[in-house]
Design an enzyme around this catalytic site. Structure first.
Site, PDB file in Angstrom:
ATOM      1  N   ARG A 292     -16.272  -8.434 -15.700  1.00 53.49           N
ATOM      2  CA  ARG A 292     -15.607  -9.577 -15.077  1.00 53.49           C
ATOM      3  C   ARG A 292     -16.620 -10.687 -14.823  1.00 53.49           C
ATOM      4  NH1 ARG A 292     -11.986  -8.250  -9.886  1.00 53.49           N
ATOM      5  NH2 ARG A 292     -13.958  -7.755  -8.886  1.00 53.49           N
TER       6      ARG A 292
ATOM      7  N   ASP B 245      -9.448  -9.518   1.086  1.00 52.69           N
ATOM      8  CA  ASP B 245     -10.560  -9.129   0.214  1.00 52.69           C
ATOM      9  C   ASP B 245     -10.266  -9.458  -1.244  1.00 52.69           C
ATOM     10  OD1 ASP B 245      -8.663  -6.953   0.792  1.00 52.69           O
ATOM     11  OD2 ASP B 245      -9.755  -5.875  -0.748  1.00 52.69           O
TER      12      ASP B 245
ATOM     13  N   ASP C  45     -13.310   7.367  -6.954  1.00 52.53           N
ATOM     14  CA  ASP C  45     -14.251   7.870  -7.956  1.00 52.53           C
ATOM     15  C   ASP C  45     -15.101   6.762  -8.577  1.00 52.53           C
ATOM     16  OD1 ASP C  45     -12.392   6.548  -9.460  1.00 52.53           O
ATOM     17  OD2 ASP C  45     -11.757   8.277 -10.648  1.00 52.53           O
TER      18      ASP C  45
ATOM     19  N   ARG D 202     -15.467 -13.354  -1.024  1.00 57.83           N
ATOM     20  CA  ARG D 202     -14.064 -13.373  -0.609  1.00 57.83           C
ATOM     21  C   ARG D 202     -13.951 -13.802   0.841  1.00 57.83           C
ATOM     22  NH1 ARG D 202     -12.940  -8.538  -3.846  1.00 57.83           N
ATOM     23  NH2 ARG D 202     -14.738  -8.491  -5.210  1.00 57.83           N
TER      24      ARG D 202
ATOM     25  N   ARG E 216     -15.835   0.235  -6.834  1.00 57.23           N
ATOM     26  CA  ARG E 216     -15.862   0.623  -8.254  1.00 57.23           C
ATOM     27  C   ARG E 216     -16.344  -0.535  -9.108  1.00 57.23           C
ATOM     28  NH1 ARG E 216      -9.688  -0.123 -10.240  1.00 57.23           N
ATOM     29  NH2 ARG E 216      -9.126  -1.543  -8.580  1.00 57.23           N
TER      30      ARG E 216
ATOM     31  N   LYS F 213     -16.654  -3.488 -13.774  1.00 57.27           N
ATOM     32  CA  LYS F 213     -15.642  -2.894 -12.891  1.00 57.27           C
ATOM     33  C   LYS F 213     -15.185  -1.580 -13.519  1.00 57.27           C
ATOM     34  CE  LYS F 213     -11.316  -4.219 -10.650  1.00 57.27           C
ATOM     35  NZ  LYS F 213     -10.288  -5.272 -10.598  1.00 57.27           N
TER      36      LYS F 213
HETATM   37  P1  AMP Z   1      -8.371  -3.340  -4.767  1.00 52.99           P
HETATM   38  O1  AMP Z   1      -7.023  -2.779  -4.501  1.00 52.99           O
HETATM   39  O2  AMP Z   1      -8.791  -3.260  -6.192  1.00 52.99           O
HETATM   40  O3  AMP Z   1      -8.546  -4.697  -4.217  1.00 52.99           O
HETATM   41  O4  AMP Z   1      -9.386  -2.387  -4.008  1.00 52.99           O
HETATM   42  C1  AMP Z   1      -9.438  -2.284  -2.611  1.00 52.99           C
HETATM   43  C2  AMP Z   1     -10.676  -1.510  -2.220  1.00 52.99           C
HETATM   44  O5  AMP Z   1     -10.626  -0.185  -2.731  1.00 52.99           O
HETATM   45  C3  AMP Z   1     -11.985  -2.097  -2.729  1.00 52.99           C
HETATM   46  O6  AMP Z   1     -12.962  -1.884  -1.749  1.00 52.99           O
HETATM   47  C4  AMP Z   1     -12.242  -1.286  -3.977  1.00 52.99           C
HETATM   48  O7  AMP Z   1     -13.602  -1.268  -4.327  1.00 52.99           O
HETATM   49  C5  AMP Z   1     -11.763   0.098  -3.553  1.00 52.99           C
HETATM   50  N1  AMP Z   1     -11.369   0.912  -4.703  1.00 52.99           N
HETATM   51  C6  AMP Z   1     -10.278   0.743  -5.464  1.00 52.99           C
HETATM   52  N2  AMP Z   1     -10.237   1.687  -6.440  1.00 52.99           N
HETATM   53  C7  AMP Z   1     -11.331   2.457  -6.305  1.00 52.99           C
HETATM   54  C8  AMP Z   1     -11.857   3.596  -6.998  1.00 52.99           C
HETATM   55  N3  AMP Z   1     -11.252   4.125  -8.066  1.00 52.99           N
HETATM   56  N4  AMP Z   1     -13.011   4.109  -6.553  1.00 52.99           N
HETATM   57  C9  AMP Z   1     -13.639   3.596  -5.488  1.00 52.99           C
HETATM   58  N5  AMP Z   1     -13.197   2.545  -4.788  1.00 52.99           N
HETATM   59  C10 AMP Z   1     -12.047   1.973  -5.176  1.00 52.99           C
HETATM   60 MG    MG Z   2     -10.025  -6.019  -4.586  1.00 55.35          MG
END
Ligand code: AMP
Ligand code: MG
Length: 501
Positions: A183, A259, A132, A190, A100, A120
């Protein structure tokens, strides 16, 4: 004005991009444009940051809704989603990537440093899996407030350049207004980016990535006898000092997956993050952290766990003899403990007003923390009120009032004063130095929640604005914001935080 004219403005592009990541091999990312949104509105634009980045702040403020929503791609941008893997709560997921987030490109700031500019919440990418690609407004505001506060606290962090509402709802547990946060990071590379190439068995890609990171973040490593070992050592040192700084302000990241661990040493990903109110080393806020893996006091050891995953990827680059590579990498990882401990203790002794260090200082710091834990004393206020007590014993009462049972805190004050008598500073100078490392203001969880609720419920951004303003100078007493310094009332307490994804 034509679209081309509005892009360029008078004589210069609003964002002078120079995109090194887009020049890396195609295996590193997927080119992708943001998905336009219905009715973007610029909530907040970070003019000082735009100026630091060398951007045309006037043009960006004027066209910010279009640019920071992803509706208009500024000239020179090469939008892409970065590919990466990662260990999430200890289990390896080879296929993550920016689901996202979309990197618009990079600029060289006025200090000559390369910085990423990323949207983001800007729509789906090839890595979105079932998501989404969007962000709800709440997490956008949270990231804006907390990342900017971390910066003002003096902690390495990604920054927030802008926040917009999209004019489109996103479906979470309920329908929520959508938002996009812009951002800024030294880079978005990472530990999980390294893991991607290792999991693919792509030795060439891995070396390319390591060389890119050395050139970008740790150029001194290039001249070392073993550049990739020097890279590992540099990341170890950066993470050790970062996590020490987190602990010193009571910050709980909440989701320290590999990550979400930037090799630059910046704090990244403000999902379920939260600050301690009362001191409790085993505190967990995140709703998904059921085992307490990312509890406050577990963060140092989890940092080392993440770095060990980085070390594993670098082994083939460190030495062709695997045993030798493992011995060298192990030594680098083992250096983390002392690096963390030194940084942490130096910061903690500074927080209690010491300029030098004696052997017993560690025990002195620990006994204060034990008293705070037992007395459920507010972490931030305890240290801030100690600044006053350093100057004037009349202020002891306000410090002691923070403790449910003040007896051990009273004993501690006597031990502390005995130690201060051997530290060569005037009380006034000591108090001033302490106020420069013990913030009066932190982004209190309940205030963030209230700011988000007012923004979403009533379109009222005044608390959001107040938090951004007060937290820009967290070490200054700002009497007009006194209410934002205090811990929550029982009914205001935040018990759980959420990723907001
Ligand atoms: P995060 O918890 O933000 O570190 O996200 C972990 C993974 O989930 C990353 O690859 C993000 O890009 C993906 N991700 C989190 N929220 C969404 C979303 N609403 N749509 C698509 N990918 C998401
Ligand atoms: Mg992340």
């Amino acid at each position: 004005m034509t679209e081309a004219a509005s892009r360029t403005g008078p004589g210069k592009t609003p964002i002078p991009f120079d995109n090194s990541y887009a020049r890396l091999p195609q295996t590193f990312f997927a080119p992708i444009h943001p998905t336009p949104v219905a009715e973007p509105w610029l909530i907040k634009f970070n003019r000082p940051l735009a100026e630091e980045l060398g951007l045309d702040a006037d043009a960006l403020e004027r066209d910010g809704a279009a640019i920071f929503s992803g509706n208009r791609i500024p000239e020179g941008a090469e939008p892409l989603a970065m590919a990466y893997s990662g260990h999430q709560f200890g289990s390896f997921n080879p296929q993550l990537g920016d689901g996202r987030a979309i990197l618009l490109g990079e600029v060289i700031d006025i200090h000559g440093k390369r910085r990423d500019i990323q949207l983001k919440g800007s729509g789906p990418t090839p890595y979105s899996r079932r998501g989404d690609g969007r962000a709800a407004l709440g997490p956008v505001l949270r990231e804006y407030i907390v990342s900017e506060a971390m910066h003002a606290l003096g902690i390495p962090t990604t920054r927030a350049l802008a926040a917009v509402v999209t004019g489109e709802p996103v479906q979470r547990e309920q329908l929520l207004p959508g938002g996009v946060v812009t951002r800024v990071a030294a880079s978005h590379i990472r530990v999980g980016t390294f893991q991607l190439f290792t999991s693919r068995g792509d030795a060439e890609g891995l070396k390319h990535l390591a060389d890119h990171v050395i050139a970008r973040h740790y150029p001194q490593a290039a001249a070392a006898e073993r550049p990739y070992l020097a890279l590992l050592e540099a990341v170890v040192s950066a993470q050790a000092s970062l996590i020490a700084r987190w602990l010193q302000v009571g910050f709980i990241h909440g989701v320290m997956n590999t990550d979400n661990c930037a090799v630059s040493g910046e704090t990244i990903d403000f999902g379920p993050c939260a600050f301690l109110d009362e001191y409790n080393p085993s505190k967990v806020f995140s709703s998904i952290d059921r085992g307490g893996r990312y509890a406050y006091a577990n963060q140092p050891s989890i940092g080392q766990w993440n770095l060990t995953r980085l070390a594993e990827t670098l082994l083939p680059l460190i030495d062709t003899d695997e045993d030798k590579a493992i011995a060298l990498a192990t030594a680098a990882i083992n250096a983390y403990g002392a690096a963390f401990q030194n940084q942490w203790l130096a910061g903690m002794t500074a927080k209690i007003g010491l300029t030098g260090q004696e052997d017993a200082d560690l025990a002195l710091v620990q006994s204060l923390l034990s008293a705070m834990h037992a007395g459920e004393a507010d972490f931030t206020l305890s240290f801030r009120r100690l600044c006053d007590a350093a100057e004037n014993t009349d202020a002891d009462a306000a410090f002691l009032a923070l403790f449910a049972d003040p007896d051990s805190a009273r004993t501690w004050l006597a031990d502390w004063r005995a130690r201060l008598s051997r530290d060569p500073q005037t009380p006034a100078a000591r108090a001033a130095a302490m106020r420069r490392v013990n913030p009066a203001f932190i982004p209190r969880n309940h205030r963030i929640e209230q700011a988000i609720a007012a923004a979403i419920g009533d379109g009222d951004f005044s608390l959001f604005e107040a938090l951004v303003e007060v937290l820009a100078n967290p070490y200054e007493d700002q009497p007009k914001f006194a209410a934002l310094a205090t811990p929550p009332q029982p009914q205001e307490r935040v018990l759980r935080t959420f990723c907001g994804t």
